[in-house]
Design a protein around this motif. Sequence first.
Motif, short mmCIF file in Angstrom:
data_model
loop_
_atom_site.label_atom_id
_atom_site.label_comp_id
_atom_site.label_asym_id
_atom_site.label_seq_id
_atom_site.Cartn_x
_atom_site.Cartn_y
_atom_site.Cartn_z
N TYR A 293 39.55 -3.59 9.46
CA TYR A 293 38.69 -3.56 10.64
C TYR A 293 37.33 -4.20 10.34
O TYR A 293 36.80 -4.97 11.16
CB TYR A 293 38.49 -2.11 11.11
CG TYR A 293 37.38 -1.95 12.12
CD1 TYR A 293 37.54 -2.39 13.43
CD2 TYR A 293 36.16 -1.39 11.75
CE1 TYR A 293 36.52 -2.26 14.36
CE2 TYR A 293 35.14 -1.25 12.67
CZ TYR A 293 35.32 -1.68 13.98
OH TYR A 293 34.29 -1.56 14.89
N LEU B 202 35.75 -7.37 12.17
CA LEU B 202 34.48 -7.18 12.88
C LEU B 202 33.47 -8.26 12.50
O LEU B 202 32.83 -8.87 13.37
CB LEU B 202 33.91 -5.79 12.58
CG LEU B 202 32.63 -5.38 13.31
CD1 LEU B 202 32.90 -5.24 14.80
CD2 LEU B 202 32.08 -4.08 12.73
N SER C 36 30.62 -0.34 15.35
CA SER C 36 30.70 -1.74 15.80
C SER C 36 29.33 -2.40 15.83
O SER C 36 29.09 -3.38 15.12
CB SER C 36 31.34 -1.80 17.19
OG SER C 36 30.59 -1.04 18.13
N VAL D 81 32.09 -9.48 19.67
CA VAL D 81 31.72 -8.06 19.69
C VAL D 81 30.38 -7.88 20.39
O VAL D 81 30.20 -6.99 21.24
CB VAL D 81 31.67 -7.48 18.26
CG1 VAL D 81 31.10 -6.07 18.28
CG2 VAL D 81 33.07 -7.48 17.65
#
Length: 428
Positions: free
Chosen positions: A53, A57, A410, A64
Amino acid sequence: SEIPPLRDMGNTVALGIVFSILVALFLFPAILLWLRPRITDFTAGQARFFKDYGQWLLANTGKVNAVIFITSVSLLFAAQHNTVRDYFAQYYDESFEFRVANDFADQHLTGLLRMEYTFTATAEQGVTDVDYLNSLDQFNQWLEQQPEVRHATNFVTLIKRMNEVWHNNDPAFYRLPPNQEQAAQLLLAYELGLPDPQSLTDLVDLTKTTTRVVISLPSIPSDEMFALEERIESWLQKNGTHFKEYSVTGLSYVLTKVFTDSTVSGLKSTVVAFVFIAVLLVFVFRSLSLGLVSLIPNLLPFGLALGGWALINGDLVLITSAVVTITLGIVVDDTIHFLHKARHFVLEEKQPVEQAIIQTLVEVGPAMVITTVAIGMAFSLLVFSAFLPTVHFGVLSAIILVFALILDLSLMPVLLYLGRRFFFSSVS
């Protein structure tokens, strides 16, 4: 907070946090040494997930950021449509006898809410002045035209009724007398006819200078009561020239005012708390930039949650300020864990920023997810409560925690990665 129970809650929670850290640092390690529990390693799968992940990211920071920006702008715009709106009669569902009785009173009687206005005449013993009485009469007639008003108890109604009785109950004389002398005589005759210990002090003060108007209202939300107050104030500004002064009070009005003001002040004080937290983080991380960037994932979840709440319900009640206070610690806690770990990997273990961020996700990501899911599910159970503020508390708390987790996993890594030269080079 202006509400003593909320102050007590804050002090109690603060004391509990002190004891919790003492237990975590001293008692819990001793218990582990004594019990020596068998520990099974199940983190391999979690580590692979968060590593993959993290790599995805950092490889898609632009996408994002775009998603977070569009979502944030949309929800922050929606948050403006929330209304501080207490609706006391709807706090309980129909399983409570109080709710059933209140609904009956609203439908068949005058309602349970009251607003009380006091009007002072321009001269002592001036309540029988013709101009004063005419102004009160106009005010009473205007009140009867307002959709929220069920009934208004007014001194003028008493004088009119006495004038009618004085003229052998002739309906044509249900009006104000033509001069102050007759009005004073009618008032005196009524007082002399009252049995002990009754008096007129519920409508007129002892000096005959001030009268009271009691407005009966059905169970209406707080914003509708304040809207009525604004219309009354506007009418009195234009037509209340024969009143020396006037004021509004009443238990229903005062409680509504206090609860509404406390909700607003509680939300404002939360912003101040975030500023103090940011200052503390500046000293903890020895970096102004890291302290300031921590405000974004700490503040934004509450704005996004209020935007989501506007789409779901839109009513902010007194418990809303308590929601922010309680969830604040959990939100800030996750941010501190992430920043502390990232700083440790970059500065102490000399890892590249990209690798440090991925390693931070691997180290703290599972714990953040587990704590958020566990606490969020616990808050979500409150939706089964029969007390509406408790339902609001549970739903809004769960929404805040979900948004906080998403942003910490995030937005925070993306911000640290994009500003890596600025954030970590400025650390002392």
